[in-house]
Design a protein around this motif. Sequence first.
Motif, short mmCIF file in Angstrom:
data_model
loop_
_atom_site.label_atom_id
_atom_site.label_comp_id
_atom_site.label_asym_id
_atom_site.label_seq_id
_atom_site.Cartn_x
_atom_site.Cartn_y
_atom_site.Cartn_z
N ASP A 62 0.84 -1.19 0.00
CA ASP A 62 0.00 0.00 0.00
C ASP A 62 0.87 1.24 0.00
N ALA A 63 0.25 2.39 0.07
CA ALA A 63 0.98 3.65 0.00
C ALA A 63 1.99 3.80 1.14
N GLY A 64 1.84 3.05 2.22
CA GLY A 64 2.75 3.14 3.35
C GLY A 64 3.85 2.09 3.36
N THR A 65 3.87 1.21 2.37
CA THR A 65 4.87 0.15 2.33
C THR A 65 6.25 0.72 2.05
N VAL A 66 7.25 0.25 2.78
CA VAL A 66 8.63 0.68 2.59
C VAL A 66 9.29 -0.29 1.61
N HIS A 108 20.03 -1.93 -4.35
CA HIS A 108 21.25 -1.19 -4.05
C HIS A 108 21.05 -0.12 -2.98
N GLY A 109 19.85 -0.05 -2.44
CA GLY A 109 19.59 0.90 -1.36
C GLY A 109 18.80 2.13 -1.74
N GLY A 110 18.38 2.25 -3.00
CA GLY A 110 17.54 3.38 -3.41
C GLY A 110 16.13 3.22 -2.85
N ARG A 111 15.36 4.29 -2.88
CA ARG A 111 14.00 4.27 -2.35
C ARG A 111 12.99 4.17 -3.48
N VAL A 112 12.05 3.24 -3.35
CA VAL A 112 11.00 3.05 -4.35
C VAL A 112 9.73 3.73 -3.85
N THR A 113 9.16 4.58 -4.70
CA THR A 113 7.89 5.24 -4.37
C THR A 113 6.96 5.17 -5.57
N ALA A 114 5.69 5.31 -5.29
CA ALA A 114 4.70 5.31 -6.37
C ALA A 114 4.74 6.64 -7.09
N ALA A 115 4.96 6.60 -8.42
CA ALA A 115 4.93 7.82 -9.23
C ALA A 115 3.49 8.26 -9.42
N THR A 116 2.62 7.28 -9.48
CA THR A 116 1.17 7.54 -9.53
C THR A 116 0.62 6.96 -8.23
N PRO A 117 0.54 7.78 -7.20
CA PRO A 117 0.17 7.27 -5.88
C PRO A 117 -1.18 6.56 -5.89
N THR A 144 14.54 6.48 -6.43
CA THR A 144 15.41 7.64 -6.22
C THR A 144 16.55 7.24 -5.28
N GLY A 145 17.68 7.87 -5.47
CA GLY A 145 18.81 7.66 -4.57
C GLY A 145 19.56 6.36 -4.74
N CYS A 146 19.43 5.70 -5.87
CA CYS A 146 20.16 4.44 -6.10
C CYS A 146 21.62 4.75 -6.44
N PRO A 147 22.56 4.19 -5.68
CA PRO A 147 23.98 4.47 -5.92
C PRO A 147 24.68 3.49 -6.87
N HIS A 148 23.93 2.62 -7.54
CA HIS A 148 24.52 1.54 -8.35
C HIS A 148 25.41 2.09 -9.48
N THR A 149 26.57 1.45 -9.64
CA THR A 149 27.48 1.79 -10.74
C THR A 149 27.93 0.50 -11.42
N VAL A 150 28.30 0.62 -12.69
CA VAL A 150 28.88 -0.49 -13.44
C VAL A 150 30.20 0.02 -14.00
N ASP A 151 31.30 -0.60 -13.60
CA ASP A 151 32.64 -0.14 -14.01
C ASP A 151 32.83 1.35 -13.73
N ARG A 152 32.41 1.79 -12.58
CA ARG A 152 32.50 3.17 -12.08
C ARG A 152 31.65 4.18 -12.86
N VAL A 153 30.75 3.68 -13.68
CA VAL A 153 29.81 4.54 -14.41
C VAL A 153 28.45 4.42 -13.72
N PRO A 167 22.06 3.92 -12.04
CA PRO A 167 21.07 3.77 -10.96
C PRO A 167 19.76 3.15 -11.44
N CYS A 168 19.11 2.47 -10.51
CA CYS A 168 17.76 1.99 -10.78
C CYS A 168 16.87 3.22 -10.96
N ALA A 169 15.92 3.15 -11.90
CA ALA A 169 15.04 4.28 -12.17
C ALA A 169 13.57 3.94 -12.01
N THR A 170 13.19 2.72 -12.37
CA THR A 170 11.79 2.32 -12.29
C THR A 170 11.68 0.89 -11.79
N VAL A 171 10.45 0.54 -11.38
CA VAL A 171 10.14 -0.84 -10.98
C VAL A 171 8.92 -1.27 -11.77
#
Length: 111
Positions: free
Chosen positions: A7-11, A16-25, A47-56, A59-63
């Motif tokens: 639901d809207a309150g689910t964490v 990689h540690g980024g935060r997933v939120t509903a773009a369309t709540p 948002t806030g995903c620090p993932h890199t591949v070969d130092r590039v 980041p995760c953008a969508t689910v």
Amino acid sequence: MSGNLLDAGTVIGCPHGGRVTAATPPAGGVRVAGAAVGTAAHSYVVTGCPHTVDRVPSPCATVRWTAGGTGITVDGAPVLLDTSAAQCFSAAFVPQGPPVVQAAQRKVTVR
């Protein structure tokens, strides 16, 4: 299939540690403990995903969620459970692993 309702309150986070939120709540009429139930019709962003591949940065953008055949729908869309299949993707649509559901609401069992 059984699991806990998302639901809207689910964490939720990306692998990689980024935060997933509903773009369309979730705003439907079905609520659990005051929070709208999430469905496959909602879009989710990372948002806030620090993932890199070969130092590039890569980041995760969508689910993308694949709601299983629970038979439970809200406004015609299948509800999401913490056991629903999902995948995080980069902005270039490269699969980066499943999201991590840290806390979810009520248990649902479908027989």
